[in-house]
Write an enzyme that holds these catalytic residues in place. Sequence first.
Site, PDB file in Angstrom:
ATOM      1  N   ARG A 152       5.145   9.441  -5.779  1.00 26.00           N
ATOM      2  CA  ARG A 152       5.303   8.004  -5.542  1.00 26.00           C
ATOM      3  C   ARG A 152       3.985   7.246  -5.565  1.00 26.00           C
ATOM      4  O   ARG A 152       3.964   6.037  -5.796  1.00 26.00           O
ATOM      5  CB  ARG A 152       5.983   7.742  -4.192  1.00 26.00           C
ATOM      6  N   ASP A 198       5.271  -0.190   1.854  1.00 25.94           N
ATOM      7  CA  ASP A 198       5.970   0.904   2.538  1.00 25.94           C
ATOM      8  C   ASP A 198       5.357   1.172   3.909  1.00 25.94           C
ATOM      9  O   ASP A 198       4.184   0.897   4.125  1.00 25.94           O
ATOM     10  CB  ASP A 198       5.836   2.209   1.726  1.00 25.94           C
TER      11      ASP A 198
END
Length: 251
Positions: free
Chosen positions: A157, A172
Amino acid sequence: MSSFVWDLLTLFPEIISVYVHSGILGRAVEDGKITVRVHDLRDFTQDKHRTADDYPYGGGAGMVMKPEPIFLAVDRVRELAPESRIILMSPQGRPFDQEEAGRLARGSRAVTLICGRYEGVDARVSEHLVDDEISIGDYVISGGELAALVVLDAVSRCLPGVVGDERSVSTDSFYQGILKHPQYTRPESYRGMRVPEMILSGHHEKIRRFQRFKALEKTFRNRPDLLDKAELTEEDQEMLNRIRRGERTEA
Ligand code: SAH
């Protein structure tokens, strides 16, 4: 850019495939951003019973994974990917977190993850073979496959272009040292529970402040330990003071 190459060493290759071919990782594989090769440690055993484990010297419960198949499998990986960083998944490893994920993504182009089973792996693997030993948390699970998938997913990611919208990564949880703010989608009202008016307001600056307040509030409640290390602005500190006084919203 060339593919980030993952080599996974496991006695249960079938566990890996479904996960890495689903969702964001599945697309990253299709686009060639990451390559995942799974090696069955059983193929590197040397007897007709394909034995991968044996009794522990000194006695004790359970079985220990033999060193030979793991050393041979790593020899093979080094032929395929000489630069690969060799990592053993183990509850005795250094703790894995978002920072470590980012570091691996920036610092390597190939990583090999060794998945243990049974009571673990002959210690000569951690002492002489690997570059690193990594734990995903202070608990014991039955095999390294899940742990390896956690690392593979979190690191992938962080690679450019894997998560479609980069903003999604940078907001995030943990990325900025605190948890992400609560998020809502339609409907505006569900069973009498309304989405907070503030984020429907369309007023960008107010929404930003509201979401920051909520992110700090969530972190304060669930992970106060993160606040000691997080880089907080003056505005954050002021919000935190209000949160400590029990104020519910930023408005
Ligand atoms: N007896 C060992 C645990 C063995 S669990 C001990 O007490 O340390 C079997 C395998 O699962 C391990 O070899 C490791 O590869 C994996 N595993 C279990 N818990 C893990 C964790 N928290 N992080 C990473 N790998 C883990």
